[in-house]
Design a protein around this motif. Sequence first.
Motif, PDB file in Angstrom:
ATOM      1  N   PRO A 172     -11.814 -24.821  -5.079  1.00  0.00           N
ATOM      2  CA  PRO A 172     -10.903 -24.533  -3.972  1.00  0.00           C
ATOM      3  C   PRO A 172     -10.189 -23.196  -4.153  1.00  0.00           C
ATOM      4  O   PRO A 172      -9.730 -22.877  -5.246  1.00  0.00           O
ATOM      5  N   GLY A 173     -10.120 -22.445  -3.074  1.00  0.00           N
ATOM      6  CA  GLY A 173      -9.490 -21.131  -3.113  1.00  0.00           C
ATOM      7  C   GLY A 173     -10.468 -20.013  -3.354  1.00  0.00           C
ATOM      8  O   GLY A 173     -10.235 -18.872  -2.946  1.00  0.00           O
TER       9      GLY A 173
ATOM     10  N   TYR B  65     -15.542 -23.085  -1.619  1.00  0.00           N
ATOM     11  CA  TYR B  65     -15.492 -24.546  -1.493  1.00  0.00           C
ATOM     12  C   TYR B  65     -15.999 -24.941  -0.111  1.00  0.00           C
ATOM     13  O   TYR B  65     -15.650 -24.307   0.890  1.00  0.00           O
TER      14      TYR B  65
ATOM     15  N   SER C  83      -6.228 -20.338 -12.587  1.00  0.00           N
ATOM     16  CA  SER C  83      -6.512 -20.618 -11.174  1.00  0.00           C
ATOM     17  C   SER C  83      -7.427 -21.831 -11.047  1.00  0.00           C
ATOM     18  O   SER C  83      -7.243 -22.672 -10.155  1.00  0.00           O
ATOM     19  N   GLN C  84      -8.402 -21.938 -11.948  1.00  0.00           N
ATOM     20  CA  GLN C  84      -9.318 -23.063 -11.909  1.00  0.00           C
ATOM     21  C   GLN C  84      -8.608 -24.353 -12.314  1.00  0.00           C
ATOM     22  O   GLN C  84      -8.886 -25.420 -11.749  1.00  0.00           O
TER      23      GLN C  84
ATOM     24  N   ALA D 117      -6.778 -25.591  -9.342  1.00  0.00           N
ATOM     25  CA  ALA D 117      -7.736 -26.059  -8.337  1.00  0.00           C
ATOM     26  C   ALA D 117      -8.340 -27.404  -8.735  1.00  0.00           C
ATOM     27  O   ALA D 117      -8.529 -28.291  -7.897  1.00  0.00           O
TER      28      ALA D 117
END
Length: 270
Positions: free
Chosen positions: A46-47, A50, A200-201, A204
């Motif tokens: 996501p981001g 996705y 970031s992951q 997410a």
Amino acid sequence: MKKMMLSTLVAAASLLAVAQQAHAGATLDAIKKKGFVQCGISDGLPGFSYADASGKFTGLDVDICRAAAAAVFGDATKVKYTPLTAKERFTALQSGEVDVLSRNTTWTSSRDGGMGFMFTGVNYYDGIGFLTHKKAGLKSAKELDGATVCIQAGTDTELNVADYFKANKMQYTPVTFDRSDESAKALDSGRCETLASDQSQLYALRIKLGKPDDFIVLPEVISKEPLGPVVRRGDDDWFTIVKWSLFAMLNAEEMGITSKNVDEKAAKPA
């Protein structure tokens, strides 16, 4: 500022002209012949990239692919996506299975200089961190001595985690997985005490867990991870198109230029 804005628009528009006139590069010629850009993306982050319930891909990395397609064809929809794991991504680019890798990939000297690749720029600055259970009561990554650590295989996270634990004189047991979702499920089930990945992951992946609020990202960021699109060496025209598509997007975002107001912005005098 206005001059910069106008130069950004001119640069973005000129990419299409470059793509239409260039014939020297094998990659660009093949893209034009087949009529679409084959873009390697993540296997679900996501981001970044996705797919929604209808199968439509969205995200930061997907936008790079769309921008490159718009530069070549004047149509951002002329893209096909290939979801790739971290282990698969470089082989897919080297073999020609994909034309560009836009998949939260860290720009390193070994990848840029020794694998036949060229990074076109940075679209996100990240750093490796740790996701863990709140119930463990940890406040710092330096309390992870003896922990079992979930890590995605084929990433530089493996080396960075090893360096971090060695530098802090701690022990750990790595458990590797091919897919990010697999490592998240292992953390959720208790197989691992922490999950190491780009921050970031981590955020997410946390929202995809059964009870996201039961997990926290520890404060330490143990590395620098400049992420960006990658192409094969040997086609300067294609490299230029992907690079300046990225630059145009970055400048446009800084200046508040969107598809809805681009004509209005371009019409204003410098």
